[in-house]
Structure formats: structure tokens, C-alpha cells
Design a protein around this motif. Structure first.
Motif, mmCIF file in Angstrom:
data_model
loop_
_atom_site.group_PDB
_atom_site.id
_atom_site.type_symbol
_atom_site.label_atom_id
_atom_site.label_comp_id
_atom_site.label_asym_id
_atom_site.label_seq_id
_atom_site.Cartn_x
_atom_site.Cartn_y
_atom_site.Cartn_z
ATOM 1 N N SER A 64 10.946 -43.664 117.053
ATOM 2 C CA SER A 64 11.748 -42.098 117.023
ATOM 3 C C SER A 64 10.574 -41.192 117.235
ATOM 4 O O SER A 64 9.921 -41.192 116.067
ATOM 5 N N SER A 70 11.317 -50.366 117.664
ATOM 6 C CA SER A 70 11.702 -49.148 118.462
ATOM 7 C C SER A 70 10.987 -48.081 117.749
ATOM 8 O O SER A 70 10.360 -48.285 116.503
ATOM 9 N N ASP A 86 15.234 -53.138 114.162
ATOM 10 C CA ASP A 86 16.510 -53.364 114.531
ATOM 11 C C ASP A 86 17.292 -52.069 113.843
ATOM 12 O O ASP A 86 18.374 -52.317 113.025
ATOM 13 N N GLN A 87 16.538 -50.848 114.211
ATOM 14 C CA GLN A 87 17.248 -49.653 114.051
ATOM 15 C C GLN A 87 16.911 -49.227 112.679
ATOM 16 O O GLN A 87 17.525 -48.246 112.133
ATOM 17 N N GLU A 92 13.948 -56.265 116.865
ATOM 18 C CA GLU A 92 13.470 -55.312 117.954
ATOM 19 C C GLU A 92 13.073 -54.275 117.369
ATOM 20 O O GLU A 92 13.604 -53.461 116.772
ATOM 21 N N LEU A 104 10.984 -48.467 113.708
ATOM 22 C CA LEU A 104 11.992 -49.064 113.157
ATOM 23 C C LEU A 104 11.997 -50.506 113.594
ATOM 24 O O LEU A 104 11.595 -50.992 114.669
#
Length: 244
Positions: free
Chosen positions: A95, A93, A130-131, A91, A128
Motif C-alpha cells: 500500500s 502486497s 495476506d492483507q 500473498e 502486507l
């Protein structure tokens, strides 16, 4: 228990623990594990170091010891970070670190084919999977091509925003790759140590008409990201090799 048996026991119990945890999970502290395994902290630390050497664990500065995630292997072709990570079943993402409208300096204006002092958007994002921080990118976008951007636009693929919002499709890019030693600030954002170098990829993205739209400086963690490049001989070189 002698030292050899204690070392074997520590590695067996640590291996069993790793099989129960997910990739990227943080290990309990050394004190907790040494008490749970019934071994001294020195023996436990050696077992952990062995697993770090084997590539199963990694230490993160001021954070702890984690189960190492698999390397992200990317082919050198035009593909967004979002698309790349999703193709791996992870996944993506972002920031947002900074987002502002500023004026192009000489070097940026030459790359984008605009005048010095013209308006550009400057965006810095932490990317990112998976974080897990994988890359730190700084984008400079000509406002003459992309007249407005919002914080919402910067949550995902910028290529998708260009096409869906402005009808601009990125069709080609010029890129350069170098090794780079990140600053302390960048290391903290990427959650990496001073011993981990990064790959710096500088790109100039061009639209369907060959017009420069965006420059990108992407700093990738070398412990999580590798770049694959396919190399082949030209027809002329192949004929020359055959003759010789």
C-alpha cells in the motif's frame, strides 16, 4: 453452572470455534460469543486472555480480537520482501503511503555517494502478507541511478524493477538492526498496539559494481516477524580455540 465448569466450557467452545476459522480471522464480539456459549462475559474474557497468552489469539487496537498468524521467520540475507513472503506460501502486497521526488540531505547524500541537494525518490510503503500489515518501509533512491519510477513500479518488488527496467542488480547490502518504538501514526498503519515494539532495519543497497543505489528503513512488527542470523567462527578463531 459453577465458575470452574463455566471456564472449562468457555475454553472448549472457544477452541472449537478457532478450529473452524482461518488464520487472521476476526472473532465475533464478546457479547455475541458469551450469549452463544452460555457463559458470562467475564468468564469469556478470561478464556480469550488465556488464548492470547498461549499465542493463539491477538488483540488489535481499536479493531478487535483475531486468530494470530504464524511468525514470519527471515534469514539475514539479501532477499526482497515479495520473494520472502511468496516463499512462505503467502500473498505479498503493498500500500503506497507516499511517493515524491525530493532533494538529498547531508546524511542521505553521503550514504548514496551523491551531492547534497541532488534529486532522489522518496517512497514509503506498507508491506502486507495476506492483507496483514507486516512492515513499513521508507526508501530513498538516487535519481542518478534510477532516473524514473512510476506508481505501477512500486506495487511489487523494487529489486525486480531495478533489474528488469534499468539493468541494475542489487548484489550486496550493509545493514543495521535496532529495537524501535514506533510513532502513533506508524502504529496505526501497522495495526499494532503501543505495547508492541518493532524491529528497525536500516539498509544501504549496492549494485553489481558496488555503487550505492538505495537506502531503506524498514520497520517490522516484532509480533509477526523474527530475524534469524547464522553465526560462525573465522578460521583464525577456530584454530585459536583448538589450540587453547
Amino acid at each position: 453452572m459453577n465458575a470452574d465448569k463455566a471456564a472449562i466450557r468457555a475454553k472448549e467452545q472457544l477452541s472449537s470455534l478457532l478450529s473452524q476459522l482461518h488464520q487472521g480471522a476476526r472473532l465475533p464480539g464478546e457479547r455475541t460469543l458469551s450469549e452463544e456459549f452460555g457463559v458470562c462475559r467475564v468468564t469469556l474474557r478470561r478464556a480469550i486472555e488465556d488464548f492470547i497468552s498461549d499465542g493463539r489469539l491477538e488483540r488489535r487496537a481499536r479493531s478487535g480480537t483475531y486468530i494470530k498468524r504464524p511468525m514470519i521467520s527471515s534469514e539475514m540475507r539479501l532477499k526482497s520482501f515479495t520473494e520472502e513472503i511468496r516463499a512462505r506460501g503467502q500473498e505479498p502486497s503493498s500500500s503506497l503511503i507516499s511517493f515524491k521526488k525530493t532533494n538529498a540531505n547531508i546524511s542521505v547524500s553521503k550514504l548514496l555517494g551523491i551531492n547534497r541537494g541532488d534529486d532522489i525518490f522518496q517512497v514509503t510503503r506498507l508491506r502486507l502478507a495476506d492483507q496483514m500489515p507486516v512492515a513499513l518501509e521508507t526508501l530513498r533512491i538516487a535519481c542518478s541511478s534510477i532516473p524514473n519510477l512510476t506508481h505501477e513500479d512500486l506495487k511489487g518488488s523494487i529489486y525486480d524493477v531495478f533489474f528488469n527496467k534499468f539493468g541494475i542488480r542489487i548484489m550486496s547490502a550493509k545493514a543495521g538492526i535496532t529495537a524501535h518504538n514506533p510513532s502513533e501514526k506508524d502504529r496505526n498503519l501497522l495495526q499494532t498496539s503501543s505495547k508492541t515494539p518493532c524491529l528497525l532495519i536500516k539498509m544501504l543497497d549496492l549494485d553489481q559494481f558496488g555503487k550505492p543505489v538505495m537506502t531503506a528503513e524498514c520497520l517490522y512488527r516484532s509480533d509477526l516477524f523474527e530475524l534469524q542470523i547464522e553465526v560462525s567462527a573465522t578460521i583464525k578463531e577456530a584454530r585459536s580455540q583448538k589450540v587453547s
